[in-house]
Design a protein around this motif. Sequence first.
Motif, short mmCIF file in Angstrom:
data_model
loop_
_atom_site.label_atom_id
_atom_site.label_comp_id
_atom_site.label_asym_id
_atom_site.label_seq_id
_atom_site.Cartn_x
_atom_site.Cartn_y
_atom_site.Cartn_z
N SER A 1 -26.07 10.85 33.74
CA SER A 1 -26.63 10.55 32.43
C SER A 1 -27.10 11.81 31.73
N PHE B 1 -34.65 -3.74 27.77
CA PHE B 1 -35.87 -4.14 28.45
C PHE B 1 -36.54 -5.24 27.61
N MET C 1 -31.86 0.28 38.52
CA MET C 1 -30.54 0.83 38.25
C MET C 1 -30.39 1.19 36.78
N ARG C 2 -30.99 0.34 35.93
CA ARG C 2 -30.93 0.59 34.50
C ARG C 2 -31.63 1.91 34.18
N ALA C 3 -32.80 2.11 34.77
CA ALA C 3 -33.53 3.35 34.52
C ALA C 3 -32.73 4.54 35.05
N ALA C 4 -32.04 4.34 36.17
CA ALA C 4 -31.27 5.44 36.75
C ALA C 4 -30.13 5.86 35.84
N PHE C 5 -29.38 4.90 35.30
CA PHE C 5 -28.25 5.34 34.48
C PHE C 5 -28.70 5.80 33.09
N MET C 6 -30.00 5.59 32.78
CA MET C 6 -30.51 6.17 31.55
C MET C 6 -31.08 7.57 31.78
N THR D 1 -44.26 4.67 30.38
CA THR D 1 -43.13 3.90 29.86
C THR D 1 -41.98 3.90 30.86
N VAL D 2 -41.68 5.08 31.39
CA VAL D 2 -40.58 5.18 32.35
C VAL D 2 -40.89 4.34 33.60
N TYR E 1 -39.93 9.48 40.43
CA TYR E 1 -40.98 8.81 39.63
C TYR E 1 -41.81 7.89 40.52
N ASP F 1 -39.01 -2.78 35.77
CA ASP F 1 -38.17 -3.87 35.28
C ASP F 1 -36.77 -3.84 35.89
N ASN F 2 -36.20 -2.66 36.02
CA ASN F 2 -34.84 -2.58 36.57
C ASN F 2 -34.52 -1.14 36.95
N PRO G 1 -26.70 8.52 39.42
CA PRO G 1 -26.58 8.12 38.00
C PRO G 1 -27.43 8.95 37.05
N PHE H 1 -40.20 -4.99 26.58
CA PHE H 1 -40.55 -3.80 25.81
C PHE H 1 -40.32 -4.07 24.32
N ARG I 1 -42.71 1.66 33.85
CA ARG I 1 -42.51 0.23 33.58
C ARG I 1 -41.02 -0.09 33.46
N GLY I 2 -40.26 0.86 32.94
CA GLY I 2 -38.82 0.67 32.88
C GLY I 2 -38.23 0.53 34.28
N ILE I 3 -38.68 1.39 35.17
CA ILE I 3 -38.21 1.33 36.56
C ILE I 3 -38.64 0.02 37.21
N TYR J 1 -33.09 8.74 34.66
CA TYR J 1 -34.35 8.94 35.36
C TYR J 1 -34.14 8.98 36.87
N MET K 1 -37.32 4.89 25.95
CA MET K 1 -36.68 5.02 27.27
C MET K 1 -35.39 5.81 27.18
#
Lengths: 326, 233
Positions: free
Chosen positions: B75, B89, A202-207, A192-193, A214, A199-200, B71, B92, A195-197, A209, B100
């Motif tokens: 977080s 996402f 920076m988004r994964a980073a500030f969440m 899941t992570v 990874y 997709d985006n 970041p 998703f 696929r999140g990475i 990860y 996530m």
Amino acid sequence: MRRPSSPLTVAVWAVLALCPLVVDDWNLGLLAQLMIYGIFAMSLSFIWGQGGLLCFGQALFFGLGAYAMALTTKGLLPGVPASALVGFLLALALPGTVAFLLGLALFRGRGLVGPYFGIVTLAAAVIAERLAVNWNYIGGFNGLLDIPPLTFGSGDGAIEIFEPLPIFLIVFGAALVVYLLLLGLERSPFGTVLRGIRDNEMRAAFMGYDVARYKAASFAVAAAVAGFAGALFAIQFAFVSPAILGFALSTEVLIWVALGGKEVLLAAFLGALVVKSVENVLSDALGQYWLLVLGILFILSVVLLPRGLLAPVFRLRLPRGLRGGG
Amino acid sequence: MLTVSDLRAGYSRGADVLKGLRFDVAKGESVALMGRNGMGKTTFVKALMGCLPHVRGSITFNGTEIRGLPPYRISNLGIAYVPQGREIFGDFTVAENLAMGVIGKPLKVDSVDFVFDYFPILAERRTQLAGTMSGGQQQQLAIARALVGRPQLLLLDEPSEGIQPSIVQDIAMTLKRIAAEEALTVIVVEQNIDLVFRLATSVRFIENGLIKTGVSIDEVRSDPTLVSRYLTV
């Protein structure tokens, strides 16, 4: 939306498992070879389809695995016992380590993204191919011949595996295990992570990860699987040459995976089997023009069915936890 | 809880958007950051999250200097960020988006189900692809995804953007309830005064990369000139 199709997925594996009952020895050997390419295709599917990392030099890892196996079983590595088991371990560890370190170097800081990553991996594969051509100890341009077959035990009791049926069964088992392991990884939180990475980043980073870690880890997994396929290739084919490290095979695997469907492991696996079998038939009939057909097919698929020809049929449902409701 | 001093930040070297900004938030506060477009609101929250290349000055969170951390480390210290444009996402499902929010967290989170109390619509739509939901639902998902990691500080960048007024009111009320029940500290960047009145306990006005004034929400209510001075063009 199309109904998910796990019965179909099971059916594919069942049909493959039953092949020895109806297929003759010659074709069984051929099928084993195709499945080795299929394992290789799954490695690219994982890193490209899940991680979003378009690796243009995946053959580098396939070739590293093949050479690791060949050099080990031929006893050419000083201090390393000439055993197939050690060969397999090296074929997993060497490409995996190279990819992890390369990944950390490439992804740290602002990191290489998109086409730049592809170009660097392509360059790495081409360099490795040139090195292998010029390095006589590992066979140079001619490669390594007479790689011993897979051998269990030693001395008088040793069993050599060179009949098509046992080779087929071993490769089939290996393909199924790789499939299940990668599928498990894709369907785990790690997947899941990833696929999140994809997709985006920076988004994964500030969440929360660590994106570079990874990516490097998934790159290493894909490389280890490619190396494993390479090791199987070496013992089945009894021959490795610099060509399996470089540009041509890297491009081929890209086409198999793109045509099959990069986001679905089984689709990528079958992409390799189908394209390679069609190639065997059509290259007889069309000669060099076969490449033209393949190229046109590739372009059509990328434009009209960017997710691949087989992926829609073999897409699986999400794991229960991610569908919710459970 | 959060202390920012002499913060200078921008998108390219030598072109600071924030010009020595000071900012303090105490635990339990809900602070609205208001100002016209281009004054540095979004730049400020991005600088807090470590999402900008050029940041100088000091940012301490619970006594830890976080300026310069990547970041993911920020977080994991307990700051959650709901960016402008929501950034869910789209491919998703709702459930995957929520996953996530928790997978990488250092604390083991037993369940994400508590957010369905605040946003029941998400429970109904767990299996739906997030990209196919309405703007308001996506915003609720983005907030829920930030909450499931059990943060201490929640940063919201324009949560009302592109959402119809009645839904904005609902979201504001829900956020207020969340802040109270989860003991959250909130920083919300917002131009929608209606949402600010419902949610915030105090307001800071930003102009040209500096905090010009900080007042309680009651002072903003009783002095409409404040809003017109800092918000109207």
